[in-house]
Design a protein around this motif. Sequence first.
Motif, PDB file in Angstrom:
ATOM      1  N   ALA A  17      57.791  50.195  67.906  1.00  0.00           N
ATOM      2  CA  ALA A  17      58.832  51.224  67.925  1.00  0.00           C
ATOM      3  C   ALA A  17      58.748  52.099  69.170  1.00  0.00           C
ATOM      4  N   ARG A  18      57.587  52.113  69.815  1.00  0.00           N
ATOM      5  CA  ARG A  18      57.434  52.972  71.005  1.00  0.00           C
ATOM      6  C   ARG A  18      56.255  52.477  71.835  1.00  0.00           C
ATOM      7  N   GLY A  19      55.987  53.156  72.916  1.00  0.00           N
ATOM      8  CA  GLY A  19      54.782  52.905  73.713  1.00  0.00           C
ATOM      9  C   GLY A  19      54.680  51.481  74.226  1.00  0.00           C
ATOM     10  N   GLN A  20      53.441  50.989  74.264  1.00  0.00           N
ATOM     11  CA  GLN A  20      53.203  49.649  74.807  1.00  0.00           C
ATOM     12  C   GLN A  20      53.937  48.582  74.000  1.00  0.00           C
ATOM     13  N   ARG A  48      60.640  47.055  59.558  1.00  0.00           N
ATOM     14  CA  ARG A  48      59.536  47.843  59.031  1.00  0.00           C
ATOM     15  C   ARG A  48      58.397  46.942  58.568  1.00  0.00           C
ATOM     16  N   LEU A  49      57.210  47.182  59.089  1.00  0.00           N
ATOM     17  CA  LEU A  49      56.011  46.461  58.644  1.00  0.00           C
ATOM     18  C   LEU A  49      54.799  47.354  58.872  1.00  0.00           C
ATOM     19  N   ASP A  50      54.124  47.700  57.783  1.00  0.00           N
ATOM     20  CA  ASP A  50      52.861  48.427  57.882  1.00  0.00           C
ATOM     21  C   ASP A  50      51.762  47.375  57.964  1.00  0.00           C
ATOM     22  N   ALA A  78      49.812  47.261  67.210  1.00  0.00           N
ATOM     23  CA  ALA A  78      49.774  48.531  66.471  1.00  0.00           C
ATOM     24  C   ALA A  78      48.351  49.061  66.429  1.00  0.00           C
ATOM     25  N   GLY A  79      48.213  50.350  66.666  1.00  0.00           N
ATOM     26  CA  GLY A  79      46.882  50.945  66.621  1.00  0.00           C
ATOM     27  C   GLY A  79      46.996  52.447  66.485  1.00  0.00           C
ATOM     28  N   ILE A  80      45.957  53.051  65.915  1.00  0.00           N
ATOM     29  CA  ILE A  80      45.917  54.514  65.815  1.00  0.00           C
ATOM     30  C   ILE A  80      44.560  54.988  66.321  1.00  0.00           C
ATOM     31  N   ALA A  99      41.461  50.256  58.973  1.00  0.00           N
ATOM     32  CA  ALA A  99      42.516  49.546  58.219  1.00  0.00           C
ATOM     33  C   ALA A  99      43.641  49.125  59.159  1.00  0.00           C
ATOM     34  N   VAL A 100      44.006  50.010  60.083  1.00  0.00           N
ATOM     35  CA  VAL A 100      45.099  49.683  61.017  1.00  0.00           C
ATOM     36  C   VAL A 100      44.593  48.786  62.149  1.00  0.00           C
ATOM     37  N   ASN A 101      43.483  49.180  62.777  1.00  0.00           N
ATOM     38  CA  ASN A 101      43.067  48.536  64.046  1.00  0.00           C
ATOM     39  C   ASN A 101      42.327  47.213  63.857  1.00  0.00           C
ATOM     40  N   GLY A 126      43.044  45.449  72.397  1.00  0.00           N
ATOM     41  CA  GLY A 126      41.805  46.209  72.232  1.00  0.00           C
ATOM     42  C   GLY A 126      41.911  47.523  72.964  1.00  0.00           C
ATOM     43  N   SER A 127      40.903  47.828  73.771  1.00  0.00           N
ATOM     44  CA  SER A 127      40.887  49.093  74.513  1.00  0.00           C
ATOM     45  C   SER A 127      39.665  49.103  75.421  1.00  0.00           C
ATOM     46  N   SER A 128      39.729  49.885  76.481  1.00  0.00           N
ATOM     47  CA  SER A 128      38.517  50.098  77.278  1.00  0.00           C
ATOM     48  C   SER A 128      37.411  50.667  76.376  1.00  0.00           C
ATOM     49  N   SER A 142      36.289  50.595  65.757  1.00  0.00           N
ATOM     50  CA  SER A 142      37.358  49.672  65.321  1.00  0.00           C
ATOM     51  C   SER A 142      37.702  48.685  66.436  1.00  0.00           C
ATOM     52  N   LYS A 143      37.727  49.159  67.668  1.00  0.00           N
ATOM     53  CA  LYS A 143      38.097  48.265  68.773  1.00  0.00           C
ATOM     54  C   LYS A 143      36.963  47.288  69.098  1.00  0.00           C
ATOM     55  N   TRP A 144      35.710  47.725  68.903  1.00  0.00           N
ATOM     56  CA  TRP A 144      34.601  46.763  69.050  1.00  0.00           C
ATOM     57  C   TRP A 144      34.705  45.701  67.953  1.00  0.00           C
ATOM     58  N   HIS A 168      42.315  44.705  77.148  1.00  0.00           N
ATOM     59  CA  HIS A 168      41.671  46.013  76.986  1.00  0.00           C
ATOM     60  C   HIS A 168      42.313  47.028  77.936  1.00  0.00           C
ATOM     61  N   PRO A 169      43.382  47.699  77.491  1.00  0.00           N
ATOM     62  CA  PRO A 169      43.978  48.719  78.359  1.00  0.00           C
ATOM     63  C   PRO A 169      43.038  49.900  78.561  1.00  0.00           C
ATOM     64  N   GLY A 170      43.099  50.469  79.759  1.00  0.00           N
ATOM     65  CA  GLY A 170      42.445  51.756  80.009  1.00  0.00           C
ATOM     66  C   GLY A 170      43.432  52.859  79.643  1.00  0.00           C
ATOM     67  N   PHE A 171      43.433  53.939  80.429  1.00  0.00           N
ATOM     68  CA  PHE A 171      44.361  55.053  80.118  1.00  0.00           C
ATOM     69  C   PHE A 171      45.767  54.654  80.535  1.00  0.00           C
ATOM     70  N   ILE A 172      46.644  54.472  79.538  1.00  0.00           N
ATOM     71  CA  ILE A 172      48.043  54.115  79.777  1.00  0.00           C
ATOM     72  C   ILE A 172      48.899  55.277  79.269  1.00  0.00           C
ATOM     73  N   GLU A 175      52.668  58.003  74.114  1.00  0.00           N
ATOM     74  CA  GLU A 175      52.533  59.172  73.229  1.00  0.00           C
ATOM     75  C   GLU A 175      51.114  59.307  72.704  1.00  0.00           C
ATOM     76  N   MET A 176      50.406  58.161  72.582  1.00  0.00           N
ATOM     77  CA  MET A 176      49.019  58.245  72.103  1.00  0.00           C
ATOM     78  C   MET A 176      48.174  59.061  73.077  1.00  0.00           C
ATOM     79  N   THR A 177      48.254  58.748  74.355  1.00  0.00           N
ATOM     80  CA  THR A 177      47.422  59.471  75.320  1.00  0.00           C
ATOM     81  C   THR A 177      47.967  60.876  75.576  1.00  0.00           C
TER      82      THR A 177
HETATM   83  N1  LIG Z   1      47.717  54.309  75.529  1.00  0.00           N
HETATM   84  C1  LIG Z   1      46.506  53.984  75.905  1.00  0.00           C
HETATM   85  O1  LIG Z   1      45.951  54.553  76.857  1.00  0.00           O
HETATM   86  C2  LIG Z   1      45.749  52.899  75.202  1.00  0.00           C
HETATM   87  C3  LIG Z   1      44.514  52.521  75.747  1.00  0.00           C
HETATM   88  C4  LIG Z   1      43.814  51.492  75.165  1.00  0.00           C
HETATM   89  C5  LIG Z   1      44.322  50.836  74.056  1.00  0.00           C
HETATM   90  N2  LIG Z   1      45.515  51.237  73.523  1.00  0.00           N
HETATM   91  C6  LIG Z   1      46.002  50.494  72.367  1.00  0.00           C
HETATM   92  O2  LIG Z   1      47.290  50.009  72.643  1.00  0.00           O
HETATM   93  C7  LIG Z   1      48.030  49.886  71.433  1.00  0.00           C
HETATM   94  C8  LIG Z   1      49.365  50.606  71.591  1.00  0.00           C
HETATM   95  O3  LIG Z   1      49.093  51.970  71.860  1.00  0.00           O
HETATM   96  P1  LIG Z   1      50.168  52.994  72.442  1.00  0.00           P
HETATM   97  O4  LIG Z   1      49.488  53.762  73.494  1.00  0.00           O
HETATM   98  O5  LIG Z   1      51.452  52.314  72.718  1.00  0.00           O
HETATM   99  O6  LIG Z   1      50.272  53.964  71.167  1.00  0.00           O
HETATM  100  P2  LIG Z   1      51.504  54.685  70.452  1.00  0.00           P
HETATM  101  O7  LIG Z   1      50.862  55.659  69.526  1.00  0.00           O
HETATM  102  O8  LIG Z   1      52.476  55.193  71.438  1.00  0.00           O
HETATM  103  O9  LIG Z   1      52.187  53.498  69.626  1.00  0.00           O
HETATM  104  C9  LIG Z   1      51.540  52.902  68.532  1.00  0.00           C
HETATM  105  C10 LIG Z   1      52.601  52.336  67.613  1.00  0.00           C
HETATM  106  O10 LIG Z   1      51.906  51.749  66.492  1.00  0.00           O
HETATM  107  C11 LIG Z   1      52.608  52.098  65.307  1.00  0.00           C
HETATM  108  N3  LIG Z   1      51.727  52.061  64.136  1.00  0.00           N
HETATM  109  C12 LIG Z   1      50.758  52.945  63.788  1.00  0.00           C
HETATM  110  N4  LIG Z   1      50.232  52.604  62.602  1.00  0.00           N
HETATM  111  C13 LIG Z   1      50.871  51.479  62.195  1.00  0.00           C
HETATM  112  C14 LIG Z   1      50.792  50.659  61.059  1.00  0.00           C
HETATM  113  N5  LIG Z   1      49.944  50.939  60.037  1.00  0.00           N
HETATM  114  N6  LIG Z   1      51.593  49.574  60.951  1.00  0.00           N
HETATM  115  C15 LIG Z   1      52.481  49.289  61.956  1.00  0.00           C
HETATM  116  N7  LIG Z   1      52.629  50.050  63.052  1.00  0.00           N
HETATM  117  C16 LIG Z   1      51.827  51.139  63.171  1.00  0.00           C
HETATM  118  C17 LIG Z   1      53.139  53.506  65.578  1.00  0.00           C
HETATM  119  O11 LIG Z   1      54.214  53.845  64.698  1.00  0.00           O
HETATM  120  C18 LIG Z   1      53.550  53.405  67.038  1.00  0.00           C
HETATM  121  O12 LIG Z   1      54.897  52.999  67.173  1.00  0.00           O
HETATM  122  C19 LIG Z   1      47.133  50.459  70.336  1.00  0.00           C
HETATM  123  O13 LIG Z   1      46.446  49.399  69.694  1.00  0.00           O
HETATM  124  C20 LIG Z   1      46.157  51.311  71.120  1.00  0.00           C
HETATM  125  O14 LIG Z   1      44.937  51.480  70.436  1.00  0.00           O
HETATM  126  C21 LIG Z   1      46.229  52.266  74.058  1.00  0.00           C
END
Ligand SMILES: NC(=O)c1ccc[n+]([C@@H]2O[C@H](COP(=O)([O-])OP(=O)(O)OC[C@H]3O[C@@H](n4cnc5c(N)ncnc54)[C@H](O)[C@@H]3O)[C@@H](O)[C@H]2O)c1
Length: 248
Positions: A17-20, A48-50, A78-80, A99-101, A126-128, A142-144, A168-172, A175-177
């Motif tokens: 829905a947003r971000g990466q 919609r999918l959780d 998807a990640g939190i 549960a999410v990651n 994953g993630s750095s 969770s990412k390990w 493994h993204p670094g700082f991107i 909205e998360m960062t």
């Molecule tokens: N932004 C960064 O710097 C960064 C760095 C390393 C890794 N990551 C990873 O990249 C991925 C994307 O991150 P982002 O920066 O775009 O974050 P973001 O918060 O902007 O987007 C995450 C998306 O995941 C969705 N989401 C959350 N819980 C969910 C669930 N239970 N089921 C389905 N969707 C769910 C959110 O609604 C949101 O749209 C994540 O796995 C994050 O851990 C991000």
Amino acid sequence: MNGGRLAGKVVVVTGAARGQGAAEAAALEREGATVVATDVNSGEGVRRLDVTLADDWADLADHLRDAYGAVHGLVNNAGITWRARLDEVTAEDMSCVHAVNVNGPLLGIQHLAPLMPPGSSVVNVGSSAALTAHYPVAYTTSKWALRGLSKTAALELGPRGIRVNTIHPGFIETEMTASAAPAFRESNIRETPLGRVGTVDEVTPLVVFLLCDDSSFITGAEIPVDGGLTSHGGVKSVSDALLDGAGR
Ligand SMILES: NC(=O)c1ccc[n+]([C@@H]2O[C@H](COP(=O)([O-])OP(=O)(O)OC[C@H]3O[C@@H](n4cnc5c(N)ncnc54)[C@H](O)[C@@H]3O)[C@@H](O)[C@H]2O)c1
């Protein structure tokens, strides 16, 4: 688009829905894929999918089987995060983030792999934080764990011709960062050899590459997309201090 590198392939992206995830879905579509964008928050063109709910994955698998008969790609994006430190994090925090990651990608692989023909590809995000120590302990663990899941899935699905890789993204900038303290951004830039943060459009080409046939002999791999953040093992400050005129 006809003739793109993913023409004729059906690809599922979680957290789109947003971000990466949104950027990945758009880039995959530009390469000709039929993209099924999913998120816990539904939006325009987003199903919609959780990722934590097995029933949601079962419904999606039924839909994909009926609509397309097969799935060729899955991006477990998807990640939190949860920024509690070691001395304050709770068991509930750990369960919620894992549960999410971790469970989310596991459920996705379990439900969609049966629909995947040889040549299919899974990309786990994953993630750095999965390559180093990182202060939010629930997120880091969770990412390990996701790295372990990716390796196991690559091992088990390889004989069926299904590849599983991890980025493994670094700082991107997303909205998360944006929700982190300014010091997080500044210190990341200081520790990143390229001296800046990354954009979602610098992550998507790697996801496209890993999903398409250009990477047909790559599985079980882990690729940082982090401006060099995790490459130097913490010695950048040593190098920088000597560059600043402190001698050799
Ligand atoms: N932004 C960064 O710097 C960064 C760095 C390393 C890794 N990551 C990873 O990249 C991925 C994307 O991150 P982002 O920066 O775009 O974050 P973001 O918060 O902007 O987007 C995450 C998306 O995941 C969705 N989401 C959350 N819980 C969910 C669930 N239970 N089921 C389905 N969707 C769910 C959110 O609604 C949101 O749209 C994540 O796995 C994050 O851990 C991000």
